[in-house]
Design a protein around this motif. Structure first.
Motif, PDB file in Angstrom:
ATOM      1  N   TYR A   1      -4.963  -8.924 -11.962  1.00  0.00           N
ATOM      2  CA  TYR A   1      -4.316  -7.581 -12.258  1.00  0.00           C
ATOM      3  C   TYR A   1      -3.066  -7.227 -12.234  1.00  0.00           C
ATOM      4  O   TYR A   1      -2.169  -8.438 -12.153  1.00  0.00           O
ATOM      5  N   LYS A   2      -2.472  -6.324 -12.860  1.00  0.00           N
ATOM      6  CA  LYS A   2      -1.167  -6.156 -12.917  1.00  0.00           C
ATOM      7  C   LYS A   2      -0.659  -4.591 -12.505  1.00  0.00           C
ATOM      8  O   LYS A   2      -1.516  -3.903 -13.158  1.00  0.00           O
ATOM      9  N   SER A   3       0.134  -4.564 -11.505  1.00  0.00           N
ATOM     10  CA  SER A   3       0.279  -3.175 -10.724  1.00  0.00           C
ATOM     11  C   SER A   3       1.712  -2.862 -10.862  1.00  0.00           C
ATOM     12  O   SER A   3       2.676  -3.779 -10.281  1.00  0.00           O
ATOM     13  N   ASN A   4       2.147  -1.793 -10.986  1.00  0.00           N
ATOM     14  CA  ASN A   4       3.179  -1.171 -10.975  1.00  0.00           C
ATOM     15  C   ASN A   4       3.682  -0.405  -9.692  1.00  0.00           C
ATOM     16  O   ASN A   4       4.708  -0.407  -9.083  1.00  0.00           O
ATOM     17  N   ALA A   5       2.942   0.539  -9.388  1.00  0.00           N
ATOM     18  CA  ALA A   5       2.915   1.481  -8.111  1.00  0.00           C
ATOM     19  C   ALA A   5       2.099   0.812  -7.147  1.00  0.00           C
ATOM     20  O   ALA A   5       2.260   1.488  -5.882  1.00  0.00           O
ATOM     21  N   GLY A   6       1.177  -0.121  -7.230  1.00  0.00           N
ATOM     22  CA  GLY A   6       0.449  -0.697  -6.050  1.00  0.00           C
ATOM     23  C   GLY A   6      -0.974  -0.333  -6.115  1.00  0.00           C
ATOM     24  O   GLY A   6      -1.906  -0.775  -5.297  1.00  0.00           O
TER      25      GLY A   6
ATOM     26  N   GLU B   1      -4.363  -2.624  -5.038  1.00  0.00           N
ATOM     27  CA  GLU B   1      -5.329  -2.092  -3.936  1.00  0.00           C
ATOM     28  C   GLU B   1      -6.706  -2.060  -4.460  1.00  0.00           C
ATOM     29  O   GLU B   1      -7.543  -2.618  -3.883  1.00  0.00           O
ATOM     30  N   TYR B   2      -7.054  -1.693  -5.593  1.00  0.00           N
ATOM     31  CA  TYR B   2      -8.283  -1.422  -6.348  1.00  0.00           C
ATOM     32  C   TYR B   2      -8.830  -2.893  -6.713  1.00  0.00           C
ATOM     33  O   TYR B   2      -9.932  -3.181  -6.328  1.00  0.00           O
ATOM     34  N   ALA B   3      -7.940  -3.750  -7.108  1.00  0.00           N
ATOM     35  CA  ALA B   3      -8.416  -5.232  -7.231  1.00  0.00           C
ATOM     36  C   ALA B   3      -8.740  -5.985  -6.085  1.00  0.00           C
ATOM     37  O   ALA B   3      -9.841  -6.503  -5.740  1.00  0.00           O
TER      38      ALA B   3
END
Length: 49
Positions: free
Chosen positions: A6-11, A15-17
């Motif tokens: 995953y790649k997340s900016n806001a988080g 969380e979903y990953a």
């Protein structure tokens, strides 16, 4: 090996990953760190939403 990357900016995606990993039993990796942990010849499925 199968994994969730995953790649997340806001988080939210992180969380979903993590939830998907817990349900499936698959390891979860941040995209920036995945290359160090995964084999070079792995096939990937990518979705950008």
């Amino acid at each position: 090996m199968k994994a969730i990357i995953y790649k997340s900016n806001a988080g939210h995606t992180k969380e979903y990953a993590a939830m998907l990993g817990a349900k499936t039993g698959l390891p979860v990796y941040d995209a920036d760190k995945a290359a160090a942990s995964l084999k070079k010849a792995m096939k990937l499925f990518f979705s950008d939403g």
